[in-house]
Design a protein around this motif. Structure first.
Motif, PDB file in Angstrom:
ATOM      1  N   GLY A  52       4.499  -0.697 -15.447  1.00 32.42           N
ATOM      2  CA  GLY A  52       5.353  -2.568 -15.998  1.00 32.42           C
ATOM      3  C   GLY A  52       5.524  -2.926 -14.445  1.00 32.42           C
ATOM      4  N   ASN A  85      13.280  -5.048 -20.382  1.00 34.67           N
ATOM      5  CA  ASN A  85      12.688  -5.105 -20.324  1.00 34.67           C
ATOM      6  C   ASN A  85      12.199  -6.963 -19.619  1.00 34.67           C
ATOM      7  N   PRO A 123      14.648  -4.005 -15.145  1.00 34.40           N
ATOM      8  CA  PRO A 123      13.673  -2.461 -14.648  1.00 34.40           C
ATOM      9  C   PRO A 123      15.137  -1.128 -13.973  1.00 34.40           C
ATOM     10  N   GLY A 136      13.114  -9.157 -16.196  1.00 33.79           N
ATOM     11  CA  GLY A 136      13.691  -8.912 -16.630  1.00 33.79           C
ATOM     12  C   GLY A 136      15.037  -7.547 -15.407  1.00 33.79           C
ATOM     13  N   LEU A 178       5.921  -3.195 -19.378  1.00 29.32           N
ATOM     14  CA  LEU A 178       6.941  -2.839 -20.431  1.00 29.32           C
ATOM     15  C   LEU A 178       7.534  -1.001 -19.372  1.00 29.32           C
ATOM     16  N   MET A 179       7.834  -0.808 -19.728  1.00 29.22           N
ATOM     17  CA  MET A 179       8.720   0.426 -19.525  1.00 29.22           C
ATOM     18  C   MET A 179       7.704   1.452 -19.264  1.00 29.22           C
TER      19      MET A 179
END
Length: 382
Positions: free
Chosen positions: A188, A153, A148, A146, A177-178
């Protein structure tokens, strides 16, 4: 009669003692870590070049197709210099009983661009491909860290090796994930420290039989360390089961602890995993970088009753009471007396003339003219 009984008993004891003396004793560590031998054979540099209008570089992962005797090497280009892609390589190895195997040359035969669910190549800064592995059903699983910092993601996807088309994504737990709420604590993967290692364990070559996919983060999640990182940085390993019936299932998560950073190092991470034939057993590749250049270590890793960590929201308060995966140093590559580059990929290759496995490591040159794409060849008996 009593004398005869005593004599028979004495003989039994003597025979038992003799058997014990003559039988090699296996230590607890040998039971946990079966013997593995690893021998360095050769090194080779892939020269900077273009292929079909794409710069060959950033090769962060490699996997071997035994049926076609070809390798797939993944570039971690974030679709900036060309669309995200992998290359098909023909690696020419000479292996005879008279002399050690050598890499004679490498031919780039094809480039395949990755395509998203809509059939389009990935736009710039929407993907950071880092891991690649061939599955028993002739598909490629590819991991993306990903981006970020751009709001992108990470993901794990299954792709068609011929067209590069995404077929399905594996579900990731929310903690990777964020955060969706700006008021919550950051969570994340860290930028450029996401899903780098990727490997498959399969007990069958039949396309309809289940197999297992393992991946891990290169370093800690944002929520897993505080302002002062621990000596052994905690990493999370994910264990999926893939079957022809139903979607992929996340079966378990475990804690992997990075080795302590050597003096002069400013960064370290888990860059690759390779599943071994024995269930719950892997090779791991840890890479360091610092004032003295790059370093790398290979470890033998086993799951000896490791704790299930999927219910643990954060390791920030420590890991007391959590049983990590067990590991044992197999080789410190700095002892090879060769200049190491940014080693990130690892795969088994064709069998050598004596029947042992070949093992390849590949480096990511980061498209940096001061670095090189390095291929290392080993002989592995596991």
């Amino acid at each position: 009669m009593r004398k005869l009984s005593n004599l028979i008993l004495a003989l039994i004891i003597i025979i038992s003692l003799s058997a014990c003396i003559g039988t090699p004793q296996i230590t607890a560590e040998e039971r946990l870590f079966p013997p593995i031998s690893l021998k360095f054979l050769d090194k080779y540099e892939i020269q900077p070049q273009n292929f079909q209008d794409t710069p060959i570089g950033g090769l962060s992962a490699i996997t071997y197709d035994r049926q076609s005797d070809r390798f797939y090497a993944l570039s971690d280009d974030r679709s900036e210099q060309a669309p995200a892609r992998f290359y098909t390589l023909n690696i020419n190895i000479t292996t005879t009983e008279e002399q050690a195997a050598k890499i004679e040359g490498i031919t780039v035969e094809n480039v395949t661009f990755l395509k998203d669910q809509t059939g389009q190549t990935y736009s710039s800064q929407t993907i950071d491909p880092e891991g690649i592995v061939l599955s028993p059903r002739d598909t490629l699983f590819i991991s993306s860290e990903g981006v970020p910092e751009q709001g992108i993601n990470p993901f794990l996807g299954e792709f068609d090796p011929t067209t590069g088309q995404l077929q399905q994504e594996l579900r990731l737990p929310q903690r990777y994930l964020m955060a969706t709420d700006t008021e919550t604590e950051p969570q994340g993967v860290e930028n450029n420290l996401g899903f780098e290692p990727l490997t498959i364990s399969a007990t069958s070559t039949l396309k309809d039989d289940p197999f297992r996919v393992f991946t891990a983060t290169e370093a800690s999640l944002k929520q897993d360390t505080g302002s002062t990182p621990p000596v052994n940085i905690p990493v999370r390993l994910l264990h999926y089961v893939i079957s022809p019936v139903g979607p992929p299932v996340l079966l378990a998560e475990h804690l992997y602890l990075l080795d302590e950073m050597p003096k002069g190092a400013i960064a370290n991470g888990l860059t690759e995993l390779l599943a071994l034939p024995r269930e719950g057993s892997w090779l791991s590749l840890e890479r360091t970088f610092g004032l003295f250049g790059f370093g790398a270590k290979l470890f033998q890793v086993v799951n000896s009753g490791a704790s299930e960590t999927s219910t643990i929201a954060s390791f920030k308060e420590g890991i007391e009471g959590i049983k990590p995966l067990r590991k044992k140093l197999l080789l410190d590559l700095e002892t090879l007396d060769i200049e190491l580059d940014n080693l990130e990929g690892m795969t088994l290759g064709p069998r050598l003339s004596d029947g042992s496995e070949s093992l390849f490591l590949i480096s990511d040159d980061n498209f940096n003219t001061d670095q090189k794409t390095q291929l290392l060849l080993f002989k592995l008996n596991a």
